[in-house]
Design an enzyme around this catalytic site. Structure first.
Site, PDB file in Angstrom:
ATOM      1  CB  VAL A  14      -0.831   0.196   1.236  1.00 18.04           C
ATOM      2  CG1 VAL A  14      -1.952   1.304   0.971  1.00 18.04           C
ATOM      3  CG2 VAL A  14      -1.825  -1.350   1.102  1.00 18.04           C
ATOM      4  NE  ARG A  45      10.082  -5.567   8.681  1.00 13.24           N
ATOM      5  CZ  ARG A  45       8.819  -6.065   8.689  1.00 13.24           C
ATOM      6  NH1 ARG A  45       8.399  -6.527   9.874  1.00 13.24           N
ATOM      7  NH2 ARG A  45       8.204  -6.116   7.625  1.00 13.24           N
ATOM      8  CB  VAL A 132     -13.446  -0.693   5.772  1.00 12.11           C
ATOM      9  CG1 VAL A 132     -14.675  -1.857   5.599  1.00 12.11           C
ATOM     10  CG2 VAL A 132     -13.234  -0.716   7.360  1.00 12.11           C
ATOM     11  N   GLY A 187      -0.439  -9.082  -3.558  1.00 16.54           N
ATOM     12  CA  GLY A 187      -0.352  -7.973  -2.647  1.00 16.54           C
ATOM     13  C   GLY A 187      -1.685  -7.836  -2.165  1.00 16.54           C
ATOM     14  CE  LYS A 205     -10.564  -5.533   5.222  1.00 20.63           C
ATOM     15  NZ  LYS A 205     -10.172  -6.282   4.139  1.00 20.63           N
TER      16      LYS A 205
HETATM   17  P1  NDP Z   1       3.412  -4.639   3.779  1.00 23.82           P
HETATM   18  O1  NDP Z   1       3.911  -5.943   4.769  1.00 23.82           O
HETATM   19  O2  NDP Z   1       3.443  -4.965   2.181  1.00 23.82           O
HETATM   20  O3  NDP Z   1       4.218  -3.521   4.010  1.00 23.82           O
HETATM   21  C1  NDP Z   1       4.281  -3.029   5.650  1.00 23.82           C
HETATM   22  C2  NDP Z   1       5.612  -1.953   5.247  1.00 23.82           C
HETATM   23  O4  NDP Z   1       5.887  -1.448   6.565  1.00 23.82           O
HETATM   24  C3  NDP Z   1       6.894  -2.392   4.770  1.00 23.82           C
HETATM   25  O5  NDP Z   1       7.374  -1.531   4.099  1.00 23.82           O
HETATM   26  C4  NDP Z   1       7.832  -2.572   5.854  1.00 23.82           C
HETATM   27  O6  NDP Z   1       9.045  -2.662   5.572  1.00 23.82           O
HETATM   28  C5  NDP Z   1       7.233  -1.659   7.075  1.00 23.82           C
HETATM   29  N1  NDP Z   1       7.479  -2.178   8.381  1.00 23.82           N
HETATM   30  C6  NDP Z   1       6.563  -3.194   8.918  1.00 23.82           C
HETATM   31  N2  NDP Z   1       7.226  -3.269  10.076  1.00 23.82           N
HETATM   32  C7  NDP Z   1       7.963  -2.247  10.341  1.00 23.82           C
HETATM   33  C8  NDP Z   1       8.849  -1.705  11.442  1.00 23.82           C
HETATM   34  N3  NDP Z   1       8.626  -2.254  12.574  1.00 23.82           N
HETATM   35  N4  NDP Z   1       9.699  -0.734  11.285  1.00 23.82           N
HETATM   36  C9  NDP Z   1       9.804  -0.008  10.059  1.00 23.82           C
HETATM   37  N5  NDP Z   1       9.136  -0.550   9.093  1.00 23.82           N
HETATM   38  C10 NDP Z   1       8.195  -1.640   9.213  1.00 23.82           C
HETATM   39  O7  NDP Z   1       1.852  -4.122   4.144  1.00 23.82           O
HETATM   40  P2  NDP Z   1       0.695  -3.718   3.045  1.00 23.82           P
HETATM   41  O8  NDP Z   1       1.488  -2.603   2.483  1.00 23.82           O
HETATM   42  O9  NDP Z   1       0.127  -4.903   2.370  1.00 23.82           O
HETATM   43  O10 NDP Z   1      -0.126  -3.322   4.303  1.00 23.82           O
HETATM   44  C11 NDP Z   1      -0.121  -2.217   4.985  1.00 23.82           C
HETATM   45  C12 NDP Z   1      -1.122  -1.882   5.830  1.00 23.82           C
HETATM   46  O11 NDP Z   1      -2.595  -1.486   4.924  1.00 23.82           O
HETATM   47  C13 NDP Z   1      -1.758  -3.167   6.574  1.00 23.82           C
HETATM   48  O12 NDP Z   1      -2.387  -2.455   7.935  1.00 23.82           O
HETATM   49  C14 NDP Z   1      -2.851  -3.643   5.903  1.00 23.82           C
HETATM   50  O13 NDP Z   1      -3.755  -4.426   6.699  1.00 23.82           O
HETATM   51  C15 NDP Z   1      -3.484  -2.590   5.427  1.00 23.82           C
HETATM   52  N6  NDP Z   1      -4.253  -2.803   3.856  1.00 23.82           N
HETATM   53  C16 NDP Z   1      -3.663  -3.525   3.234  1.00 23.82           C
HETATM   54  C17 NDP Z   1      -4.149  -3.693   1.787  1.00 23.82           C
HETATM   55  C18 NDP Z   1      -3.641  -4.454   0.780  1.00 23.82           C
HETATM   56  O14 NDP Z   1      -4.223  -4.778  -0.114  1.00 23.82           O
HETATM   57  N7  NDP Z   1      -2.514  -4.878   0.798  1.00 23.82           N
HETATM   58  C19 NDP Z   1      -5.698  -3.169   1.412  1.00 23.82           C
HETATM   59  C20 NDP Z   1      -6.234  -2.590   2.896  1.00 23.82           C
HETATM   60  C21 NDP Z   1      -5.541  -2.252   3.864  1.00 23.82           C
HETATM   61  P3  NDP Z   1       9.967  -3.368   4.712  1.00 23.82           P
HETATM   62  O15 NDP Z   1       9.426  -2.900   3.271  1.00 23.82           O
HETATM   63  O16 NDP Z   1      11.471  -2.689   4.728  1.00 23.82           O
HETATM   64  O17 NDP Z   1       9.780  -4.652   4.901  1.00 23.82           O
HETATM   65  N1  HSE Z   2      -5.861  -8.454   3.056  1.00 24.88           N
HETATM   66  C1  HSE Z   2      -7.016  -7.762   2.902  1.00 24.88           C
HETATM   67  C2  HSE Z   2      -7.819  -8.275   1.999  1.00 24.88           C
HETATM   68  C3  HSE Z   2      -6.541  -6.247   2.423  1.00 24.88           C
HETATM   69  O1  HSE Z   2      -7.578  -9.347   1.385  1.00 24.88           O
HETATM   70  O2  HSE Z   2      -9.051  -7.888   1.803  1.00 24.88           O
HETATM   71  C4  HSE Z   2      -7.784  -5.351   2.289  1.00 24.88           C
HETATM   72  O3  HSE Z   2      -7.978  -5.024   3.469  1.00 24.88           O
END
Ligand code: NDP
Ligand code: HSE
Length: 439
Positions: A14, A45, A132, A187, A205
């Site tokens: 995201v 991270r 959501v 993703g 959600k």
């Molecule tokens: P990812 O796991 O792809 O990305 C997480 C990011 O956070 C990475 O860049 C990671 O770093 C960084 N990160 C995690 N922990 C740490 C830490 N302790 N310190 C520093 N950086 C950290 O997750 P998503 O992008 O898929 O999801 C992000 C949020 O959005 C979540 O809450 C998810 O539920 C929500 N969401 C996701 C959707 C989706 O379609 N994927 C849709 C709707 C909501 P690094 O890259 O270096 O590992």
């Molecule tokens: N993991 C979640 C899903 C991302 O598949 O719907 C969107 O919130």
């Protein structure tokens, strides 16, 4: 042109969507906002991880204080996922008077009370549209578009991963593990995909939907929740032959005595709009007293749809910043929110799809049927293959409407029979249009 600095916590799926939208849609955003959005720092991270969206190295940091301690940053966008360190960093940002945008439903469904209270005390906003149904603006609709209505019920396909997996298994013949792997590659899945397939993400959600729809704070861990891990290709194909499609549903109804919320797979009629919701798409049907039924549909997961919802929240926050205006409606939609324990679902009635696993021996159908009958479960339809003597049968039974407690008691007894080969599979049959009753 005025510039507003934002800090990004996370550049995963995201986060990278957010960066792309800020670049690709910069003119549209600037035109609407009358200001430029400038990313002042990006927390990750692993600084060396390859990323599909390049982040200028001088912006990348693994030190959150570089962003939180930067007084120019007005909005912090949290896209780390999970509870910690997201919770501490969000509270730190709020304490420093920064607005917060997040897509983290796990965080808000679990720690929302603390975060919203801290934000209210500091006079800053917390926006969470992306949390959501991904790109579908359902929270804004409930909070603003339906602000004058009484919400009676909600029925949603709110987990893109589960919908993708069920679709891939049912329509494209993928096995479960391959379908989950595809959802991860695309993703859509959470960092820990068991949150998706066990229904936990959908329950989180649903808790946020209950908050914004009814002003009720429900602990997602108290919502009766079943995921899709027990749904087999056989169930999907049999449901299809019987005129249904299997979906993971999140359901909530307002009743006189409280809110009835639950998450579980369901057979929905093939002619229901929900049957046409494929792949990572989500749909939320809202039943409200004045409007009646309204449907919200779109991509519920993935980098660009969710990134769009997140950046739209940032634009909204920045509009308020530029206007020196108070945050708009309260994030929970209601000025006063009450804690609510979800009602037990024992008395909820459904028709059911059952698949009883028995050997093809004389009398077995009679034993199962009379046990169901003793518990007041009436059989509507029955179907089985024609195996050889003694071979295992998947005995499919559709029941008439019956209360949860009755069918559960009946199946507990059936599953104790000596000749039953394994736990009976049950999937409830739901007509999404009926949720919340007649407006
Ligand atoms: P990812 O796991 O792809 O990305 C997480 C990011 O956070 C990475 O860049 C990671 O770093 C960084 N990160 C995690 N922990 C740490 C830490 N302790 N310190 C520093 N950086 C950290 O997750 P998503 O992008 O898929 O999801 C992000 C949020 O959005 C979540 O809450 C998810 O539920 C929500 N969401 C996701 C959707 C989706 O379609 N994927 C849709 C709707 C909501 P690094 O890259 O270096 O590992
Ligand atoms: N993991 C979640 C899903 C991302 O598949 O719907 C969107 O919130």
């Amino acid at each position: 042109m005025r510039t507003i600095a934002i800090g990004l916590l996370g550049a995963g799926n995201v986060g990278q969507g957010v960066l792309r939208i800020l670049t690709e849609n910069a003119d549209a955003i600037e035109g609407r906002l009358g200001a430029q959005l400038d990313v002042a720092g990006v927390l990750v991270r692993d600084l060396d991880k390859p990323r599909s969206v390049p982040v200028p190295p001088d912006l990348l940091t693994d030190d959150p204080q570089r962003i939180l301690g930067d007084p120019s940053v007005r909005v912090v966008v949290e896209l780390l996922g999970g509870i910690e360190p997201a919770r501490s960093l969000v509270l730190d940002a709020i304490a420093r008077g920064k607005h917060v945008v997040t897509a983290n439903k796990a965080l808000l469904a679990t720690c929302g009370r603390e975060i919203f209270a801290a934000a209210a005390a500091q006079g800053v906003s917390v926006y969470f549209e992306g949390s959501v149904a991904g790109g579908v603006p359902i929270l804004r609709t409930l909070r603003e578009g339906l602000a004058s209505d009484r919400i009676l019920g909600i029925c949603g396909i709110v987990n893109g991963t589960c919908n993708f997996v069920l679709d891939a298994m049912g329509r494209h013949g993928l096995d479960y593990a391959a379908a989950v792997a595809e959802a991860q590659d695309a993703g859509y899945a959470e960092a820990d995909p068991s949150l998706d397939v066990e229904g936990i993400d959908a329950a989180q959600k649903l808790a946020l939907l209950c908050l914004v729809s009814f002003g009720l704070r429900v602990d997602p861990r108290r919502i009766p929740t079943e995921g899709i891990t027990r749904v087999r290709a056989f169930d999907l194909q049999t449901a299809e032959r019987l005129g249904y499609v299997v979906k993971l549903l999140a359901l909530a109804e307002a009743t006189e005595s409280g809110v009835r919320a639950r998450v579980h797979p369901a057979l929905v009629p093939r002619d229901s709009v929900f049957a046409g919701v494929h792949g990572p798409f989500n749909a939320v049907l809202v039943n409200s007293a004045a409007l009646g039924r309204s449907l919200y549909y779109g991509l519920g997961a993935g980098m660009m749809p969710t990134g769009m919802a997140v950046v739209s929240d940032v634009v909204e926050v920045c509009r308020n910043v530029l206007a020196f205006a108070d945050a708009g409606p309260p994030p929970e939609a209601f000025r006063e929110v009450r804690d609510a324990e979800p009602l037990p679902i024992d008395e909820v009635e459904h028709e059911n799809y059952l698949c009883v696993h028995v050997p093809n021996v004389p009398g077995v159908l009679g034993r199962v049927a009379s046990c169901l009958g003793r518990h007041g479960v009436s059989i509507k339809r029955m179907n089985q293959d024609t195996p050889g003597p003694g071979e295992p049968i998947d005995m499919v039974i559709l029941t008439e409407r019956v209360a949860e407690a009755r069918i559960a008691a009946a199946l507990a007894e059936v599953d104790r029979f000596d000749d039953v080969l394994g736990p009976t599979d049950r999937i409830r049959i739901v007509d999404p249009d009926a949720v919340g009753g007649v407006p």
